[in-house]
Design a protein around this motif. Structure first.
Motif, PDB file in Angstrom:
ATOM      1  N   UNK A 215       0.779  -1.231   0.135  1.00  0.00           N
ATOM      2  CA  UNK A 215      -0.004  -0.101   0.013  1.00  0.00           C
ATOM      3  C   UNK A 215       0.835   1.246  -0.036  1.00  0.00           C
ATOM      4  N   UNK A 216       2.028   1.336   0.682  1.00  0.00           N
ATOM      5  CA  UNK A 216       2.882   2.500   0.686  1.00  0.00           C
ATOM      6  C   UNK A 216       3.405   2.735  -0.659  1.00  0.00           C
ATOM      7  N   UNK A 217       3.776   1.599  -1.400  1.00  0.00           N
ATOM      8  CA  UNK A 217       4.059   1.559  -2.800  1.00  0.00           C
ATOM      9  C   UNK A 217       3.207   2.177  -3.880  1.00  0.00           C
ATOM     10  N   UNK A 218       1.837   1.720  -3.515  1.00  0.00           N
ATOM     11  CA  UNK A 218       0.775   2.384  -4.241  1.00  0.00           C
ATOM     12  C   UNK A 218       0.608   3.787  -4.148  1.00  0.00           C
ATOM     13  N   UNK A 219       0.395   4.116  -2.860  1.00  0.00           N
ATOM     14  CA  UNK A 219       0.227   5.469  -2.510  1.00  0.00           C
ATOM     15  C   UNK A 219       1.438   6.287  -2.981  1.00  0.00           C
ATOM     16  N   UNK A 220       2.664   6.088  -2.837  1.00  0.00           N
ATOM     17  CA  UNK A 220       3.652   6.915  -3.282  1.00  0.00           C
ATOM     18  C   UNK A 220       3.702   6.819  -4.849  1.00  0.00           C
TER      19      UNK A 220
ATOM     20  N   UNK B 231      -8.973   3.512 -10.636  1.00  0.00           N
ATOM     21  CA  UNK B 231      -8.071   2.510 -11.210  1.00  0.00           C
ATOM     22  C   UNK B 231      -7.056   2.353  -9.984  1.00  0.00           C
ATOM     23  N   UNK B 232      -6.733   3.592  -9.552  1.00  0.00           N
ATOM     24  CA  UNK B 232      -5.570   3.669  -8.417  1.00  0.00           C
ATOM     25  C   UNK B 232      -6.313   2.890  -6.951  1.00  0.00           C
TER      26      UNK B 232
ATOM     27  N   UNK C  86     -10.770   2.706  -0.620  1.00  0.00           N
ATOM     28  CA  UNK C  86      -9.725   2.784  -1.284  1.00  0.00           C
ATOM     29  C   UNK C  86      -9.709   4.275  -2.169  1.00  0.00           C
ATOM     30  N   UNK C  87     -10.814   4.826  -2.635  1.00  0.00           N
ATOM     31  CA  UNK C  87     -10.908   5.958  -3.491  1.00  0.00           C
ATOM     32  C   UNK C  87     -10.862   7.242  -2.651  1.00  0.00           C
ATOM     33  N   UNK C  88     -11.362   7.136  -1.315  1.00  0.00           N
ATOM     34  CA  UNK C  88     -11.145   8.327  -0.562  1.00  0.00           C
ATOM     35  C   UNK C  88      -9.737   8.307   0.088  1.00  0.00           C
ATOM     36  N   UNK C  89      -8.802   7.206   0.209  1.00  0.00           N
ATOM     37  CA  UNK C  89      -7.472   7.485   0.411  1.00  0.00           C
ATOM     38  C   UNK C  89      -6.647   7.971  -0.668  1.00  0.00           C
ATOM     39  N   UNK C  90      -7.145   7.566  -1.661  1.00  0.00           N
ATOM     40  CA  UNK C  90      -6.156   8.057  -3.157  1.00  0.00           C
ATOM     41  C   UNK C  90      -6.322   9.490  -3.037  1.00  0.00           C
ATOM     42  N   UNK C  91      -7.819   9.743  -2.801  1.00  0.00           N
ATOM     43  CA  UNK C  91      -8.193  11.561  -2.699  1.00  0.00           C
ATOM     44  C   UNK C  91      -7.215  12.253  -1.772  1.00  0.00           C
ATOM     45  N   UNK C  92      -7.156  11.567  -0.813  1.00  0.00           N
ATOM     46  CA  UNK C  92      -6.677  12.286   0.468  1.00  0.00           C
ATOM     47  C   UNK C  92      -5.208  12.470   0.101  1.00  0.00           C
ATOM     48  N   UNK C  93      -4.444  11.367  -0.583  1.00  0.00           N
ATOM     49  CA  UNK C  93      -3.193  11.626  -1.077  1.00  0.00           C
ATOM     50  C   UNK C  93      -2.866  12.943  -2.015  1.00  0.00           C
ATOM     51  N   UNK C  94      -3.774  12.880  -3.048  1.00  0.00           N
ATOM     52  CA  UNK C  94      -3.691  13.781  -4.017  1.00  0.00           C
ATOM     53  C   UNK C  94      -4.056  15.395  -3.572  1.00  0.00           C
TER      54      UNK C  94
END
Length: 211
Positions: A87-92, A138-139, A158-166
């Protein structure tokens, strides 16, 4: 999204039809970068692409459809690599994709033009939503896989987590106009990951934490 200022490599199998589409989308991106959404015209795109106006009007009809098709193509280029890892790799990887997109001299200007137009134009906003729905979806699949492996609490969105990173990256560039770099991206990932591991992106638990 992978870096690269132009739509190189977007010509798909299909002969002339694919070449016409690639030329028109490249011209649309160039016009957006130079003129912005509200000054974009079908005639200018046709002239820049070297394609007859009747062909463009017949296939796309309106500038909004042109921009929507362009954003769809850009979203395809932002898809995560296969086997993205932990998950760290995905988010980075996702954060780097955003970073590279926003700081690219050509692509970054294109995205900023559409984002700026979306504030006051619902059609531009629709094209932008389609882009982000595709990209985030997709992410998020890779985050969902990490949840299944037990790397994050069950039910993590998962979608909310990706948004939180971006989101912090877009805020930093588009609102406060501060520069972006790898350190900024890494900090965004680290903060979002701490929150995710605490359950902030599990809908019911996240609501309780907010309360």
């Amino acid at each position: 999204m992978e870096s690269g200022s132009r739509l190189a490599g977007t010509v798909r199998p299909g002969g002339r039809t694919a070449k016409v589409r690639a030329a028109v989308l490249q011209a649309t991106q160039d016009e957006l970068a130079e003129r912005g959404f509200h000054r974009l015209t079908m005639d200018q795109v046709a002239s820049r692409a070297g394609i007859g106006k009747t062909t463009i009007y017949r296939r796309w009809g309106t500038r909004v459809r042109l921009v929507t098709d362009l954003m769809r193509e850009l979203a395809e280029r932002s898809l995560p690599p296969p086997g993205a890892g932990s998950v760290e790799d995905v988010l980075m990887a996702s954060a780097r994709s955003v970073l590279e997109s926003l700081t690219d001299p050509h692509l970054g200007v294109t995205l900023q033009a559409v984002i700026a137009a979306a504030v006051s134009d619902e059609e531009a906003a629709g094209a932008l939503r389609a882009f982000y729905d595709r990209r985030i979806g997709e992410w998020a699949r890779f985050v969902d896989a990490a949840v299944e492996r037990g790397e994050l609490p069950p039910g993590t969105d998962g979608a909310e987590l990706i948004r939180a990173v971006s989101a912090p990256l877009y805020y930093r560039l588009m609102v406060v106009r501060h520069p972006l770099d790898e350190t900024t991206a890494a900090r965004s990932v680290a903060r979002a990951l701490v929150a995710a591991r605490a359950g902030a992106f599990v809908p019911t638990l996240g609501s309780a934490l907010e309360g």
